[in-house]
Every structure is written in structure tokens, then in C-alpha cells.
Scaffold this active site. Sequence first.
Site, PDB file in Angstrom:
ATOM      1  N   HIS A 273       0.889   4.516  38.577  1.00 23.50           N
ATOM      2  CA  HIS A 273       1.530   5.442  38.233  1.00 23.50           C
ATOM      3  C   HIS A 273       1.648   5.272  36.458  1.00 23.50           C
ATOM      4  O   HIS A 273       1.974   3.936  36.181  1.00 23.50           O
ATOM      5  CB  HIS A 273       2.743   5.582  38.983  1.00 23.50           C
ATOM      6  CG  HIS A 273       3.398   6.822  38.514  1.00 23.50           C
ATOM      7  ND1 HIS A 273       4.389   7.089  37.333  1.00 23.50           N
ATOM      8  CD2 HIS A 273       3.843   7.932  39.191  1.00 23.50           C
ATOM      9  CE1 HIS A 273       4.830   8.153  37.581  1.00 23.50           C
ATOM     10  NE2 HIS A 273       4.549   8.658  38.619  1.00 23.50           N
TER      11      HIS A 273
ATOM     12  N   ASP B 174       5.575  -2.001  42.370  1.00 21.00           N
ATOM     13  CA  ASP B 174       6.177  -0.663  42.199  1.00 21.00           C
ATOM     14  C   ASP B 174       6.104  -0.047  43.551  1.00 21.00           C
ATOM     15  O   ASP B 174       5.340   0.269  44.169  1.00 21.00           O
ATOM     16  CB  ASP B 174       5.185   0.252  41.350  1.00 21.00           C
ATOM     17  CG  ASP B 174       5.674   1.632  41.197  1.00 21.00           C
ATOM     18  OD1 ASP B 174       6.633   1.970  41.789  1.00 21.00           O
ATOM     19  OD2 ASP B 174       5.134   2.460  40.146  1.00 21.00           O
TER      20      ASP B 174
ATOM     21  N   GLN C 293       6.642   4.674  46.129  1.00 24.83           N
ATOM     22  CA  GLN C 293       6.046   5.196  47.353  1.00 24.83           C
ATOM     23  C   GLN C 293       6.112   4.246  48.429  1.00 24.83           C
ATOM     24  O   GLN C 293       6.367   4.842  49.375  1.00 24.83           O
ATOM     25  CB  GLN C 293       4.603   5.511  47.048  1.00 24.83           C
ATOM     26  CG  GLN C 293       4.389   6.496  45.866  1.00 24.83           C
ATOM     27  CD  GLN C 293       4.658   8.038  46.308  1.00 24.83           C
ATOM     28  OE1 GLN C 293       4.913   8.480  47.299  1.00 24.83           O
ATOM     29  NE2 GLN C 293       5.061   8.745  44.937  1.00 24.83           N
TER      30      GLN C 293
ATOM     31  N   LYS D 154      12.864   9.818  45.991  1.00 26.54           N
ATOM     32  CA  LYS D 154      11.489   9.960  46.859  1.00 26.54           C
ATOM     33  C   LYS D 154      12.011   9.153  48.298  1.00 26.54           C
ATOM     34  O   LYS D 154      11.443   9.260  49.124  1.00 26.54           O
ATOM     35  CB  LYS D 154      10.692   9.089  46.255  1.00 26.54           C
ATOM     36  CG  LYS D 154       9.982   9.764  44.968  1.00 26.54           C
ATOM     37  CD  LYS D 154       8.855   9.256  44.433  1.00 26.54           C
ATOM     38  CE  LYS D 154       8.291   9.965  43.107  1.00 26.54           C
ATOM     39  NZ  LYS D 154       7.612   9.184  42.426  1.00 26.54           N
TER      40      LYS D 154
ATOM     41  N   CYS E 237       0.531  11.909  37.069  1.00 22.93           N
ATOM     42  CA  CYS E 237       0.751  10.702  36.345  1.00 22.93           C
ATOM     43  C   CYS E 237      -0.229   9.713  36.668  1.00 22.93           C
ATOM     44  O   CYS E 237       0.465   8.525  36.624  1.00 22.93           O
ATOM     45  CB  CYS E 237       2.276  10.336  36.603  1.00 22.93           C
ATOM     46  SG  CYS E 237       3.535  11.678  35.946  1.00 22.93           S
TER      47      CYS E 237
HETATM   48  C1  LIG Z   1       7.631   8.558  41.264  1.00 18.87           C
HETATM   49  C2  LIG Z   1       6.733   7.236  41.060  1.00 18.87           C
HETATM   50  C3  LIG Z   1       7.302   6.479  39.849  1.00 18.87           C
HETATM   51  C4  LIG Z   1       8.456   6.931  39.113  1.00 18.87           C
HETATM   52  O1  LIG Z   1       9.450   7.221  39.582  1.00 18.87           O
HETATM   53  P1  LIG Z   1      10.662   8.092  38.807  1.00 18.87           P
HETATM   54  O2  LIG Z   1      11.716   8.326  39.776  1.00 18.87           O
HETATM   55  O3  LIG Z   1       9.905   9.303  38.206  1.00 18.87           O
HETATM   56  O4  LIG Z   1      11.287   7.148  37.568  1.00 18.87           O
HETATM   57  C5  LIG Z   1       6.846   5.231  39.610  1.00 18.87           C
HETATM   58  N1  LIG Z   1       5.532   4.974  40.629  1.00 18.87           N
HETATM   59  C6  LIG Z   1       5.198   5.604  41.452  1.00 18.87           C
HETATM   60  C7  LIG Z   1       4.007   4.951  42.354  1.00 18.87           C
HETATM   61  C8  LIG Z   1       5.580   6.926  41.734  1.00 18.87           C
HETATM   62  O5  LIG Z   1       5.314   7.572  42.646  1.00 18.87           O
END
Ligand SMILES: *Cc1c(COP(=O)(O)O)cnc(C)c1O
Length: 411
Positions: free
Chosen positions: A128, A205, A208, A231, A369
Site C-alpha cells: 500500500h 503492515d 488488512q 478496518k 493506493c
Molecule cells: C488501509 C491500509 C493502510 C493505511 O491505513 P490508514 O488507516 O489509511 O492509515 C496501510 N496498509 C494497508 C495494507 C491498508 O489496507
Amino acid sequence: MSKCQTKFEVDRIRQDFPILAREVYGKPLVYLDNAASAQKPLVVLERMTSFASREYANVHRGVHFLSALATDAYEGARARVRTFLNAGDSAEIVFTKGGTEAINLVAASFIAPSLKPGDEIVLTVMEHHSNIVPWHLLRERHGAMLKWVDVGDDGSLDLDALDAAIGPRTRLLAITQMSNVLGTITPLEEIVKRAHAKGVPVLADGCQGAVHERVDVQAWDIDFYVITGHKLYGPTGIGALYAKAAHLERMRPYQGGGEMIREVTRDKVTYADPPARFEAGTPPIIEAVGLARALEYLSTLDLKAAHEHERALYTQAREAVREFNWLRVIGDAPQKGAILSFECDGMHAHDVATILDRQGVAVRAGHHCAQVLMDRFGTVSTTRASFAFYNTMADVEALVGALAKAREVLG
Ligand SMILES: *Cc1c(COP(=O)(O)O)cnc(C)c1O
């Protein structure tokens, strides 16, 4: 289509999410944009309201009754995140305003102060932008080199290619646990082993991944792990960074102000211990309490059954679209979560999403993104349906039906 075969009681769960009962354009809402943001259960909204109406004050700096109550709730939220991630100590949890800020914090505080020109950050092409741009900033400002690990045509990660990318100048491996476009799930435990064998720390990260998989930062021995509240069925404006205590000890402050100090004089400043050192200014208190309530809600569910239910929804959708030979799925890795990204012959992704929307089906279209990944697959945008445990087989049917309609209108 057959009725849902999983044990998960989805009809009962849906009652917990008031928004799912609403209609759009006179049609039942079919919400399949969960990878962008998930809906929130009523208990989260109620907890935020009751906290704000009965327990609210600023945290940490007051001696009065409400300040103590609010501080307890805020620190209790930190303990709840610790439990969710199975971290060893609450002091290893830093609250941020989201996943993006957590990654920027690692870039600015852990890497930047000791970075030498030519030092490398290893990334995959499916990251992302939130796990790309902070490293580009280090490239622009400090001469870092970005090294990219490709994915296969099915979206799966090649571990040997990952190994090969990690060299003597690698400072960090920054990798997603689950791609927000492909759905690909990466084997974090194995990846951490390989990186550590070369002395390289790993940032995962989990924005998800934490939604669809169990997390255990200690078992994985991971150095940094990132989540975002909105999320995970919690509010916006709150996220968290898990970092090993030994790393946090050595990290410099990211932003200055508020409770991140020990002492400030005209001539110098000393800093508080972690995690306070990294929480400058008044933190998102109400949002932290809301996130904690969301995690508590998740802890009352049979998460294994919930994750199986999501996978069953995905599989049903994946099988159904095989009939559409004008539709190309992007991301078919053996290990993948409940995200279906696709392109349709001769139809723009946004047009497809617009036609779906008019039938009550909310999906996302665009680069998600992830422009590096779009480029890898030779496109600029896809349409993406992403599932949560509150979705149903009827939602899948609505998606498939709406796609057939889009083909009639646009094809
Ligand atoms: C949504 C997302 C982000 C960023 O999260 P924010 O809440 O927008 O700061 C980073 N990595 C992944 C894989 C995402 O889906």
C-alpha cells in the site's frame, strides 16, 4: 447458489451493525468495500458516546476524578491492543492516528537517524502507498535505496526472491501481511526467520492482515507490526504500532509536544520513556476507547468461524465470476484472503463500480493506493469487492447479478 455452509451465525451478527439494515437507491445495501473501511458495531458507537458523556477529560496530566477515569480508559485500551496482538508488554504499543502514521513513525524514528546513503529498504510491489511513500521520503531526503520484490502472475510472493533481495546493506524489510488489492497473505513467521537470519528487522503492515488472520507478534518474533482502527470495525483516527521494547528504547521522538517529555528547559529537553515518548500532544482518546471496544467485541466472536465464513464468501464469488470470460481476476494466490479484484473487458473500473452502486452494491474502483502493483499488472485501476464476516451469500449473489447487468449495459 447454495446457502452458506459455515457455522458462523451471520444473521445474528448483522444485527450488531445498524448500517447494514439501510437501503441505498431503494435497494438493500450490499457493502463490499470493507478493505477501504469496515462498518462499526453499535457497541463501539455506544461506548464512545458513553465515555464522552460520562468519563471524558484529558489524560495523564490531571489529578481530578475524570482525568483519572479517562486515563484508566485510555491505558486500558492500550492493554486491550496488547492482548489482541499478543504483545509481551503494553509499553510496546504506541497509539497513532492510523496505520499510515505508524509506518511513518518507524521510518522517521527507527531508520532515518542512522541511515547512510545507499542503505536499503526492501519492499514488495504489492505494498500500500502507506508502506511505500515513507520509504520514498527517506530516499529523497537521506539517500536510501528501495529494493523491490516482485510477485508472480497469480499474485503470490516468491520467498527466494525475497531472500535474494535482502543484502548486507538492508536496514529493514517492510512487507504487508495481506495485500489490499490481491488479497495475498504472506507467511510472516517464515519471512521473519529468513530476515533475522541475515540480521534484518521486519516491519509488517497488518492493516488488512489483522482483520482476517490471527495475530501473534511474539510467536512471529516480529520487530514492528501496524494496525489501523477503522478496518478492524473500530473508529477512524486511531491506529497502533507494536514495536519490540528494545527498538522503542533506542528510537528518537517523531513529533514534539505534550506528554512526550521528561523535562523542558530553555536550553534542553529530555524525553519520556516509551510509549509516551511517541505520543506527542493530546492523543485520540475517544477513538482509542472505541477501538478497544471493537477489539473486545471481536474477542466475543468465534473468529475462526468468522474467518472461514469470509473465505467461503470469497470462494463463492471467485467461482461465480469464472463464468464471465470478459472478467479477469487479479490475484489468485494459494494463500489469500477475502478480496476480489478484477478488470472487465472494454469497461472502465469506475463505470463498473457506478453501475453496481445503482444496484445497492458498494465496491471500490481505482488504484487502491497501490500504483506500483497496478503497474506490475499492466493496468491503472481495478474494481474491488472486499468481504467482511457480516456479509452473506445473498451479498455475493447480488454482486454477481450486478456484474452481469454491468456487462449488459457497458459490454
Ligand atoms: C488501509 C491500509 C493502510 C493505511 O491505513 P490508514 O488507516 O489509511 O492509515 C496501510 N496498509 C494497508 C495494507 C491498508 O489496507
